[in-house]
Scaffold this active site. Structure first.
Site, mmCIF file in Angstrom:
data_model
loop_
_atom_site.group_PDB
_atom_site.id
_atom_site.type_symbol
_atom_site.label_atom_id
_atom_site.label_comp_id
_atom_site.label_asym_id
_atom_site.label_seq_id
_atom_site.Cartn_x
_atom_site.Cartn_y
_atom_site.Cartn_z
ATOM 1 N N LYS A 77 6.177 7.736 -0.079
ATOM 2 C CA LYS A 77 4.730 7.805 0.142
ATOM 3 C C LYS A 77 4.437 8.820 1.241
ATOM 4 C CE LYS A 77 0.769 4.801 1.281
ATOM 5 N NZ LYS A 77 0.302 3.456 1.621
ATOM 6 N N SER A 155 -3.588 1.556 -1.173
ATOM 7 C CA SER A 155 -3.455 2.982 -0.999
ATOM 8 C C SER A 155 -2.160 3.579 -1.555
ATOM 9 C CB SER A 155 -3.537 3.316 0.491
ATOM 10 O OG SER A 155 -2.428 2.770 1.186
ATOM 11 N N SER A 179 -1.923 -2.730 0.313
ATOM 12 C CA SER A 179 -1.665 -1.408 -0.283
ATOM 13 C C SER A 179 -0.388 -1.247 -1.068
ATOM 14 C CB SER A 179 -1.701 -0.337 0.799
ATOM 15 O OG SER A 179 -3.016 0.084 0.970
#
Ligand code: GLN
Length: 490
Positions: A77, A155, A179
């Site tokens: 990420k 996210s 997330s």
């Protein structure tokens, strides 16, 4: 079978037996990354790095020196700092930021032998549930609703979409209020946020430090266990990590749940809950019962305060953490002329941050003013303590808690959702975040449009093993097929 349809444990097996090579495995992923670029999951692709690492992996395997994740192709990420590789947090503010150091979590994965395919997109600075706030454009969910594009959740939506579509075998995620779990649920994959303090936050771009937790997303419960084994542990660089021994999380997979107690929180049965999720929740509770577990109704009376408390604490901490983006130390600086330092700050931050981030920074800094500090921030902290107490009370009666991961399936950006509706998405996930508890989302079935639905298991602090133990059975019963080539209709 396509190599990109393998899970980590399957691939490890074939790699160890030298039936496949890390280079050919990595190449197949790189092919998929090109083919499915329209999903916009990666901010930065690093195929050259991945191939170099794959060659080393093959070398190690040839010498019978394979490490825990030797040759496993992964995505990171874009919130995790990667030395020499651009790390943007999907923000214009960090568009050209190349870290001088590696986050502890990505370093541990690299030391375990992964090949790094690239950096996945996310909501800007991890604020959001849709991936619509990324400066690099929206990420798409590999699943569609009657042909219509859907959000992957957020996210960590880039990570979830990459894993679901076969563009990475696994990915890192971070979870502040949901997330990892919400995008995992939206994309039909498995994601775990361990206990706060189980894995290091060092080198992760900070959002809300008392809530941020690194974790992983992959296609199976076993893969999650293999990854968590690697990323967990005390880290000198993060004083909030716990000096606890890290068990081998794969050991409990398959262990019986006979006589163990599963809590069903009454307050989570809301009219906001999609009836199809409700049905699967009931169904899986019955299934666990038939395996010998006992279902126990529990109460988490302060659930209704979780979201308001989260949306006070998270922005307050964010406004403090993001104060560092001032156009001086690193990151973006305005090109426009300015006549004072204040004007330079103002222009830099106005141009560098997107709308959602600005909104949260304004809310957060207002909360921290003398006028509101006691009325809202301190009150939220006290309520957070009471929410923790609710969980502690519940865990005196049960071993694990089973809830929906989200109120429904992935939605489209064209669905008429207010910002409040979007914040409501986190209703089932923020509780475990506020209390620092381990929680996992597992795909358990589909809605009427063939969209994945997930359930969440929440465990006691540092009892990820119990979560894995139950998750394995839920996965086994659900038989959810998340083979990427099938998902992508190949
Ligand atoms: N969706 C939540 C938010 O917008 C959670 C984000 C997260 O966990 N990073 O803050």
């Amino acid at each position: 079978m396509k190599l990109t349809d393998l899970t980590i444990s399957q691939a490890k097996n074939l790699l160890d037996k030298k039936e496949i090579s890390a280079v050919e495995l990595t190449k197949e992923y790189i092919d998929n990354m090109e083919k499915f670029r329209f999903l916009n999951t990666y901010v930065t692709e690093t195929p050259e790095i991945a191939i170099e690492q794959a060659k080393i992996a093959d070398d190690n395997i040839a010498k019978d020196k394979a490490r825990a994740l030797e040759g496993i192709p992964m995505a990171i990420k874009d919130l995790f700092c990667t030395k020499g590789v651009r790390t943007t947090a999907s923000s214009k503010m960090l568009e050209n930021f190349v870290p001088q150091y590696e986050s502890t979590v990505s370093q541990k994965l690299l030391d375990a032998g992964i090949t790094m395919l690239g950096k996945t997109s996310m909501d800007e600075f991890a604020m959001g549930s849709t991936n619509l706030t990324s400066y690099f454009g929206e990420v798409k969910n590999p699943y569609k609703r009657n042909g219509e594009d859907l959000v992957p959740g957020g996210s960590s939506g880039g990570s979830a979409s990459a894993v679901a579509s076969g563009m990475a075998m696994a990915a890192t995620g971070s979870d502040t209020g949901g997330s990892i779990r919400q995008p995992a649920s939206f994309c039909g994959v498995v994601g775990i946020k361990p206990t706060y303090g189980r894995a290091s936050r060092y080198g992760i771009v900070a959002f809300a430090s008392s809530l941020d937790v690194p974790g992983v997303i992959a296609r199976s419960v076993r893969d999650n266990a293999l990854l968590l084994n690697v990323i967990s542990g005390k880290d000198e660089m993060d004083p909030t990590t716990a000096p606890r021994e890290v068990p081998d999380f794969t050991k409990v997979l398959g262990e019986s749940i006979k006589g163990l107690k599963v809590g069903i929180p009454l307050e989570y049965k809301s009219d906001k809950l999609n009836p199809e999720v409700q049905k699967l929740w009931e169904q899986r509770s019955e299934d666990l019962q038939s395996l010998g577990a006992e279902i126990v109704d529990i109460s988490l009376p302060l659930t209704k305060f979780s979201l308001p408390v989260y949306y006070i604490i998270a922005p307050a901490e964010a406004s403090s953490n993001l104060a560092r983006y001032d156009g001086v130390k690193y990151g973006y600086r305005t090109d426009k002329p300015f006549s004072s330092l204040d004007e330079m700050y103002e222009l830099t931050r106005t141009e560098g941050f997107g709308a959602e981030v600005k909104k949260r920074l304004i809310i957060g800094s207002t909360i921290l003013t003398e006028e509101f500090y006691e009325k809202s921030y301190l009150k939220a902290l006290k309520t957070r303590r009471l929410i923790c107490n609710d969980f502690d009370e519940a865990f005196k009666k049960v071993d694990v808690i089973l809830t929906p991961s989200t109120t429904g399936p992935a939605f489209s950006k064209n669905d008429k959702l207010s910002p409040m509706d979007i914040y409501l998405n986190d209703i089932y996930t923020v509780g475990a975040s506020l209390a620092g508890l381990p929680a996992m989302s597992i795909p358990v079935g589909y809605d009427k449009n063939n969209l994945p639905l997930g359930l969440q298991l929440i465990g006691k602090r540092f009892d990820e093993e119990m979560v894995f133990r139950f998750a394995h059975h839920i996965e086994d019963i659900s038989k959810f097929d998340n083979t990427p080539s099938k998902v992508m209709g190949e």
